[in-house]
Design an enzyme around this catalytic site. Sequence first.
Site, PDB file in Angstrom:
ATOM      1  N   GLU A 170       0.812  -1.225   0.000  1.00  0.00           N
ATOM      2  CA  GLU A 170       0.000   0.000   0.000  1.00  0.00           C
ATOM      3  C   GLU A 170       0.842   1.270   0.000  1.00  0.00           C
ATOM      4  OE1 GLU A 170      -2.995  -0.037   3.030  1.00  0.00           O
ATOM      5  OE2 GLU A 170      -4.063  -1.700   2.131  1.00  0.00           O
ATOM      6  N   GLU A 385      -5.124  -8.614   0.987  1.00  0.00           N
ATOM      7  CA  GLU A 385      -5.820  -8.257   2.240  1.00  0.00           C
ATOM      8  C   GLU A 385      -7.288  -8.007   1.975  1.00  0.00           C
ATOM      9  OE1 GLU A 385      -4.289  -4.980   4.628  1.00  0.00           O
ATOM     10  OE2 GLU A 385      -2.227  -5.587   4.158  1.00  0.00           O
TER      11      GLU A 385
HETATM   12  C1  BGP Z   1      -4.111  -1.964   5.600  1.00  0.00           C
HETATM   13  C2  BGP Z   1      -2.715  -2.336   6.053  1.00  0.00           C
HETATM   14  C3  BGP Z   1      -2.686  -3.393   7.118  1.00  0.00           C
HETATM   15  C4  BGP Z   1      -3.788  -3.245   8.150  1.00  0.00           C
HETATM   16  C5  BGP Z   1      -5.147  -2.985   7.508  1.00  0.00           C
HETATM   17  C6  BGP Z   1      -6.239  -2.671   8.515  1.00  0.00           C
HETATM   18  O1  BGP Z   1      -4.094  -0.673   5.091  1.00  0.00           O
HETATM   19  O2  BGP Z   1      -1.959  -2.813   4.957  1.00  0.00           O
HETATM   20  O3  BGP Z   1      -1.412  -3.403   7.696  1.00  0.00           O
HETATM   21  O4  BGP Z   1      -3.439  -2.344   9.091  1.00  0.00           O
HETATM   22  O5  BGP Z   1      -5.055  -1.903   6.601  1.00  0.00           O
HETATM   23  O6  BGP Z   1      -6.032  -1.394   9.005  1.00  0.00           O
HETATM   24  P1  BGP Z   1      -6.527  -0.881  10.413  1.00  0.00           P
HETATM   25  O7  BGP Z   1      -5.829  -1.723  11.423  1.00  0.00           O
HETATM   26  O8  BGP Z   1      -6.132   0.534  10.469  1.00  0.00           O
HETATM   27  O9  BGP Z   1      -7.995  -1.058  10.444  1.00  0.00           O
END
Ligand code: BGP
Length: 486
Positions: A170, A385
């Site tokens: 990202e 993800e």
């Molecule tokens: C994405 C990242 C992850 C994780 C996920 C959920 O942007 O790649 O590392 O953090 O988001 O994010 P959050 O924990 O802020 O809800």
Amino acid sequence: MYHKTLDAFPEKFLWGAASAAYQVEGAWDKDGKGPSIWDDFVKIPGKTFEGTDGEVAVDHYGHYKEDVALMKKMGLKAYRFSVAWSRIIPDGDGEVNQAGLDFYEALVDELIENQVEPVLTLYHWDLPQALQERYGGWESRKTVAAFKKYCQALFERLGKKVKYWVTMNEQNVFISLGYRWAAHPPAVTDVKRMYAASHIVNLANAEAIKLFRKMVPEGLIGPSFGYGPMYPLTADPQDVLAAENGEAFNNDWWLSVYCFGKYPKFVMKQLKQLEIAPEVTAEDAKLLASVKPDFLGINYYHGGTAKTNRIEAPIEEEKEFSKTDPYLMQPKEEQAVSPEVPMFNSVANPYLEKTDWGWEIDPVGFRVALRRIQARYDLPIFITENGLGAIDQLTADKKVHDQYRIDYLEKHLVELRKAITDGVEIIGYCAWSFTDLLSWLNGYKKRYGFVYIDRDEHEERSLERIPKDSFYWYQKVIQENGRNLQ
Ligand code: BGP
């Protein structure tokens, strides 16, 4: 497209789950690890939820065998994890730390022995602090050379064992939050510097792929991008144009460089007019054009909706921006006038429900996203993800009944199957996340895992691993290769 029956998931489909080093490992200074920019950033008061940090996290470093045993129990086919650069080269570009390489090799061996395909992310946001201090981090070309050196150490040690590699996680998120919103390190609010740093990261991405081709000819590599489709609020052509602007700035600006090796025309022209374009030398352009990823990693959480544009038609009733979640923050006054922000008004989508953290829940948008990406960039896609952040309750008999998570994942997987039936080429799907872990800015309150971890913001407690209901649900999905997802 409409289909009478849905295609089956491919036979070797990689049913996976993901994590990132800083969010799970802990052991922040063990076995020679150097500090990363996150180790320092979390110490700034007010930056993270209740001051949480990753010093212990869920101690995956100490529990990795137990975690892999749970993956085996689940039948997981792939595990996406990231390597902490400062474990491998503690000061960023000096000596290689063998103990750091040993840890990841042991993890990879453990995964392979248990029939779990390792998917290795090279950069998930934890730049060595020394590089930030010495060179100014991603604002310097010296960091590109350092990244190459770090990649080389990993390709050498793990190139024969790991097939799937992710370069940058990202870039759109860590660059925007780091240089526009000051919500991630290095806590800058300057769009010109933001575009300059992003260009440096593009060079690092290209150098890593170039080196990979030489050193790991059998492997597959690509970046993971946080994609959210932009919708127009209505059929008013002004809204449609605003959504086009959103797609151009939020998505195509980044993806064109990865996939076509050059910056897209509209955004570049606009940035030049506004005098905030990055400086691209002839040599840079040549490097970018010389590489292409094997696949696109896609992280999907939510998209966005656009109405007209702020320059010509500022509106009052903007989307309810969260005060605590920088992913949804409203531009501050001075940032709002920063000339490239207001190309579209971001508004709430009236058709969608939201999570407890205000993220829109949009499974159909997942299919829209995949269709757009396949149509525009025509590369195989690896979902690296997707998941639901929620507040979980551990019952007295040590269960977590997370039916809401099952519902969320199931709906997204049904849309994924429809996209596959449409003709989108998908390598695998990694849910975020395998175990609970530290949310960068939301502590342990916002949980994503299939496996509950007994700890919270204030206490480490037992760190016991407890499979949630969603664990058993996903286990069955994997056993059936998604046959019943419809
Ligand atoms: C994405 C990242 C992850 C994780 C996920 C959920 O942007 O790649 O590392 O953090 O988001 O994010 P959050 O924990 O802020 O809800």
